[in-house]
Each structure stands twice: as structure tokens, then as C-alpha cells.
Motif scaffolding. Structure first.
Motif, mmCIF file in Angstrom:
data_model
loop_
_atom_site.group_PDB
_atom_site.id
_atom_site.type_symbol
_atom_site.label_atom_id
_atom_site.label_comp_id
_atom_site.label_asym_id
_atom_site.label_seq_id
_atom_site.Cartn_x
_atom_site.Cartn_y
_atom_site.Cartn_z
ATOM 1 N N ARG A 74 8.209 -5.980 -2.125
ATOM 2 C CA ARG A 74 8.171 -5.181 -0.908
ATOM 3 C C ARG A 74 9.598 -4.981 -0.379
ATOM 4 N NH1 ARG A 74 3.437 -9.085 1.586
ATOM 5 N NH2 ARG A 74 1.633 -7.870 0.925
ATOM 6 N N GLU A 130 6.677 -1.514 -3.000
ATOM 7 C CA GLU A 130 6.086 -1.031 -1.758
ATOM 8 C C GLU A 130 7.231 -0.956 -0.751
ATOM 9 O OE1 GLU A 130 3.035 -3.683 -0.531
ATOM 10 O OE2 GLU A 130 1.748 -3.301 -2.267
ATOM 11 N N GLU A 168 4.798 3.962 -1.739
ATOM 12 C CA GLU A 168 4.796 3.042 -2.868
ATOM 13 C C GLU A 168 5.314 3.761 -4.104
ATOM 14 O OE1 GLU A 168 1.532 0.142 -5.149
ATOM 15 O OE2 GLU A 168 0.935 1.455 -3.491
#
Length: 550
Positions: free
Chosen positions: A517, A482, A477
Motif C-alpha cells: 500500500r 494499492e 490500484e
């Protein structure tokens, strides 16, 4: 006003060469290591081309190194170093065609040296912390060119100082002109303080006081304030400049008034002198007074100077004796090692007790010796990283470190006999990580190696193996993302595996204002709405690794 820059043949081809280099595997060598558990977070010795090794260190150590010390070729024309960077340019290839050692007859030897240094210095700067610093040993052959190159790469405002180090004990009577008695050590901060009280930037440490300096303090008059030394009561100013500082002072020992010499004046006016007398700070040991300076009033350390004599920092002769004590079976294992005391001084000035110290021209391994010695001396836990490209990286560089750590049984010196303790992991520079191989199935990297490469290249942040959760594809991260990686080093797996709904559900729905993400995978079977619902930015291997890092 524009900053001056240095121009040299080949510069246009090498100034961004460090960006074009492939990342390489760092392959552990258990036999050469001295540790129970090989780790990239141990003390490190890396055997391989130092340019490629520095690039390979970036995913783990970018922005983490506190101090760099390097002792590159001085380019005297007698060292036999070879410039062999694989720069993709016809001119550079023409230079490299002969692949011959560079000597005094090579009319381009200064340009080749600058071409060799430039990309390495740029990578070293990336590895430094924002409050980091670099020290470079050099001599008269290239010091002026190195200053200009460093001004360009590190910015001239980050120049700290040039240390003059006395490397020889005696002059050379056969010198053609003048006997060469010193080398230089250039110091540049990654970010220098803008003012003395600036909280940011590199902070230099004070050096501990020597025994000789401490012995200057005594207490012959039993002053209750403790030990003291005396300093000059005059200063070098003319009477015309400071007439108020030229006046008579009564010497109570001889009962007469005294004056400073006509070329000097007192350091204090009459009011301050009267206060000095009231505070019993005036000491008479001769014809004129001296000022008492108490040990308790002096800071606990000495500001480093730019002149380091051989008694203070050691010299070449001392360095050769240190090597000989460790390698009695060899006649002359290294031509010009540096003394341990020189590097210990540098690290005392530049580091804290848990700093990472990097030397990418490791040679005889003095940096590791100095770090180990300093750790034992002050109880620190500094970490060293050495890079050596020559074949003696194991047999001499690492072997010296083994003997320093484990001890030399027959040594007369107790510290050398017992050893300093510690460990190191030895790595070889392996094959490049080829992204095209993911498509073709050739030389596929291990999951950890690709994860390290993907994470650093996409985010610019350090990869932390302890954060990896393979079962949910999570590899780390950053401040913004992430990062996930769907991969195995198996061609059939890569041909048949995709980011699908089941894998997205494994991540769970994101919380409000959560990070985006990044999901690296060979294929995806999700529509845009689903990707947005799970805040997934799909990145196809291998093409989109470079998309996010600035």
C-alpha cells in the motif's frame, strides 16, 4: 548495426523536455461544452498549448489511444507558426527572444520545427495503445526530416507506409518548376507485426468495396455460383523463363488454337488450365481466354494502397467546400483544411468502432467531423480528442463540431441539416500542479486533480475516478500497489494531519500476499513495525511521488 539518427541544433535540450513538463489542470468550460455532464471520458476539445495538453492527458489516457492523426505545420515558411516551448537553455532562450513567426528568412527554421515536433511525438507515443498507430500529414518541406525523426522515436521497424494523397484537382500553370499536386501521410505503428501472422501489433483493416467495384461483377452466363468478373489469363513472363506456360489453347468460339503474345505466357500450366475448363472458369469474350473470378470467392474488403487520388479521398477544394457549407457567414475561415473523406479513410483502416482517436493539431476540427460521420455510418462509438492552441479553439474548431452535431437549419444537405448527434466536453488548459504549493499553501489543487496526478506519476497507470473512496483515502490500484492519498486543499489541514494508527486500522490488516500500500500523506505517526504489519509504504507529500514509476 546501429540505427541512423537525425542530429539538429537544440536536440540535446528537447529530447527529454517532455519529462520536465509540469502536469496542468484541465479546467472544464461548461459554456463551450455540448453535453449535460462534463467528463474527461467524453469526446474532448481542449484549448491550450498542445505540448502541455498532451502531458495533462497522460494520467487519463496513457496507453489508451488507438489512432493519432496530426496535421502539423508543414514549415513552408509562409505559415507564420511560432516556436515558443519554454525550454530552459540559454541557446533556446536566444532563439525564442524575438518570438517572431518563422518564415523563409529564418535560417534555423528546420531545426526549430524538429525541436517543436520531438517532445510532442514522444508524448503521443506514450498515449498510444500497444496496438496503436499514428498518421501524420506532411509535404515535401519536412517529409525527409520527419521520417528520420519518426524512425528514431518510433523505431524504423515500426514504419508502415507513406501514402501519397492527391490534394489538388488541376496543375498550377504558374509553377516555377513542377506543379505540386500531392501531400504525404506517414504511418507508424507503436508496434508493427513482426510477421503477417503475428498476433501482436497494429492490425490494419480492409476498406469496404466501392459501388464501382461491386458493379464489375455480373452473371452473363447465369452461372449457378453467382456473379463474377473476368481477369487476365496471361502474365508478363518470357517464354524463356517459363516455357511450360507457353502452349496452344483451343478457342471454341472461332474454332482455332490461340497463343499468348511472345512477351507473355499463360498464368496456368496445362493441367491447371484443363481443370479451369472442367470447372467452367474459362470465359471467351475475344481472341484469348479470361479467368472467371466469383464474387463469393473474394474477401469482403480491399487492401488499402499507398496511392489515394482525389476521387477516392477528396482534395483541398472539397475540404474548403465542406467548411463553407458550415460557415457561410465567413469568407475563408481556414487556409488548408483536410477533407472529411480523407480522415474517414484513415479511421476505417486504423480503428475499431469503440476506439479513441486523438488529434493534437486540431485546426478546423475535421477529425471530430470525420469521427462523428463514421460513427453514424457504421453505428460505432468512437471517441475523439482534439487539442487546439489558437484562440479560435471555441469560435471555430468547437463551433464546427457543434454545427456538425446539432445540424445547420438552413443547409440543403439533409445530413448537414439534421446533424450527426453526439456530445463533447470543452476544457481549458489550467495552471500547473505545483507540488511546492502543498507546502506553501498557494494554489492548492483539488483532491481529484492531485489524486490523478499522484496515481499516474507513481504507477504509470490510468487514473479511474470511479474507484476513489475518499472516506478511506483510496485512489486506485495498479498491478503492484494499492494507492492512498491523505489530502485536502487546505493548509491548516495539511499542517495538522498525519498518517496515524487510526487511519492504518481503517485500511484493515492485509491478506497474505496482498499488494503493498502506497500511502501519500504530509506526515506520519507510525513506527516501522506498524507500517510493515499493515504493508504500508509511507510517501511524504510532495517529495516522493516519483519514487515508484520506472
Amino acid at each position: 548495426m546501429a540505427m541512423a539518427t537525425i542530429h539538429f541544433k537544440g536536440k540535446s535540450y528537447v529530447q527529454n523536455h517532455h519529462l520536465t513538463l509540469k502536469y496542468h489542470h484541465l479546467v472544464p468550460n461548461p459554456v463551450a461544452s455540448l453535453t449535460d455532464k462534463i467528463s474527461l471520458h467524453d469526446n474532448l476539445i481542449i484549448h491550450g498549448d498542445n505540448l502541455l495538453a498532451l502531458k495533462a492527458l497522460l494520467p487519463t489516457y496513457a496507453g489508451k489511444v488507438k489512432c493519432v492523426y496530426i496535421d502539423p505545420p508543414y514549415n513552408t515558411g509562409n505559415e507564420g507558426w511560432i516556436y515558443n516551448d519554454n525550454v530552459n537553455s540559454p541557446m533556446m532562450q536566444e532563439w525564442l527572444k524575438a518570438n517572431q513567426p518563422i518564415d523563409k528568412e529564418d535560417l534555423a527554421r528546420h531545426e526549430k520545427w524538429l525541436c517543436m515536433m520531438m517532445p510532442r511525438l514522444k508524448l503521443l507515443r506514450e498515449l498510444l495503445r500497444d496496438d496503436g498507430v499514428i498518421f501524420i500529414s506532411i509535404d515535401n518541406n519536412e517529409v525527409h526530416r520527419l521520417r528520420m525523426l519518426m524512425d528514431e522515436i518510433f523505431d524504423e521497424n515500426n514504419f508502415i507506409a507513406t501514402i501519397i494523397w492527391q490534394k489538388k484537382q488541376s496543375p498550377q500553370n504558374d509553377a516555377t518548376y513542377l506543379s505540386d499536386m500531392h501531400d504525404y501521410v506517414l504511418i507508424y505503428a507503436k508496434k508493427a507485426k513482426e510477421t503477417k501472422n503475428d498476433p501482436d501489433g497494429w492490425e490494419r483493416n480492409l476498406l469496404p468495396r466501392s459501388q464501382e467495384q461491386e458493379e464489375r461483377y455480373s452473371n452473363p452466363d447465369n452461372d449457378p455460383r453467382g456473379t463474377w468478373t473476368s481477369v487476365d489469363y496471361t502474365c508478363n513472363k518470357s517464354v524463356d523463363e517459363r516455357p511450360n506456360l507457353y502452349y496452344p489453347i483451343l478457342n471454341p468460339v472461332i474454332g482455332k488454337e490461340v497463343y499468348p503474345s511472345r512477351s507473355n505466357v499463360w498464368r496456368f500450366d496445362t493441367n491447371r488450365h484443363l481443370k479451369n475448363e472442367q470447372e467452367n472458369r474459362v470465359w471467351w469474350s475475344g481472341g484469348i481466354p479470361r479467368l472467371k473470378r466469383f464474387r463469393s470467392e473474394v474477401r469482403e474488403g480491399v487492401v488499402p494502397s499507398t496511392w489515394w487520388d482525389r476521387k477516392f479521398a477528396g482534395d483541398n477544394q472539397k475540404a474548403r467546400r465542406e467548411i463553407k457549407k458550415l460557415f457561410e457567414e465567413l469568407d475563408n475561415p481556414f487556409d488548408s483544411p483536410k477533407p472529411v473523406s480523407l480522415l474517414k479513410l484513415i479511421f476505417k483502416i486504423a480503428t475499431e468502432d469503440d476506439s479513441i482517436i486523438l488529434d493534437s493539431f486540431a485546426g478546423s476540427g475535421t477529425t471530430a467531423h470525420a469521427v462523428s460521420s463514421l460513427n453514424q455510418e457504421d453505428g460505432g462509438n468512437r471517441q475523439f480528442i482534439l487539442v487546439e492552441m489558437e484562440n479560435y479553439a471555441d469560435s471555430l474548431t468547437a463551433e464546427r463540431v457543434r454545427r456538425v452535431i446539432q445540424g445547420v437549419p438552413n443547409a440543403k444537405d439533409k445530413t448537414l441539416k439534421d446533424g450527426l448527434g453526439g456530445s463533447f466536453s470543452f476544457f481549458e488548459l489550467g495552471d500547473p500542479i505545483e507540488m511546492q504549493a502543498i507546502l506553501e499553501g498557494n494554489s492548492l489543487p483539488a483532491y481529484e486533480d492531485l489524486a490523478r496526478y499522484v496515481f499516474y506519476t507513481a504507477t504509470g497507470d490510468e487514473f479511474d475516478l470511479t474507484k476513489v473512496e475518499v472516506d478511506r483515502y483510496f485512489i486506485g490500484e495498479s498491478n503492484d500497489f494499492e494507492v492512498y492519498l491523505l489530502y485536502q486543499p487546505d493548509l491548516n489541514y495539511l499542517r495538522s494531519t498525519a498518517l496515524d494508527l487510526g487511519k492504518a486500522e481503517k485500511l484493515g490488516l492485509p491478506k497474505p500476499n496482498s499488494k503493498k500500500r502506497l500511502f501519500f500523506a504530509p506526515m506520519k505517526y507510525l513506527d516501522i513495525d506498524t507500517l510493515e504489519r499493515y504493508r504500508i509504504e509511507y510517501c511524504q507529500l510532495p517529495f516522493e511521488i516519483y519514487k515508484f514509476k520506472e
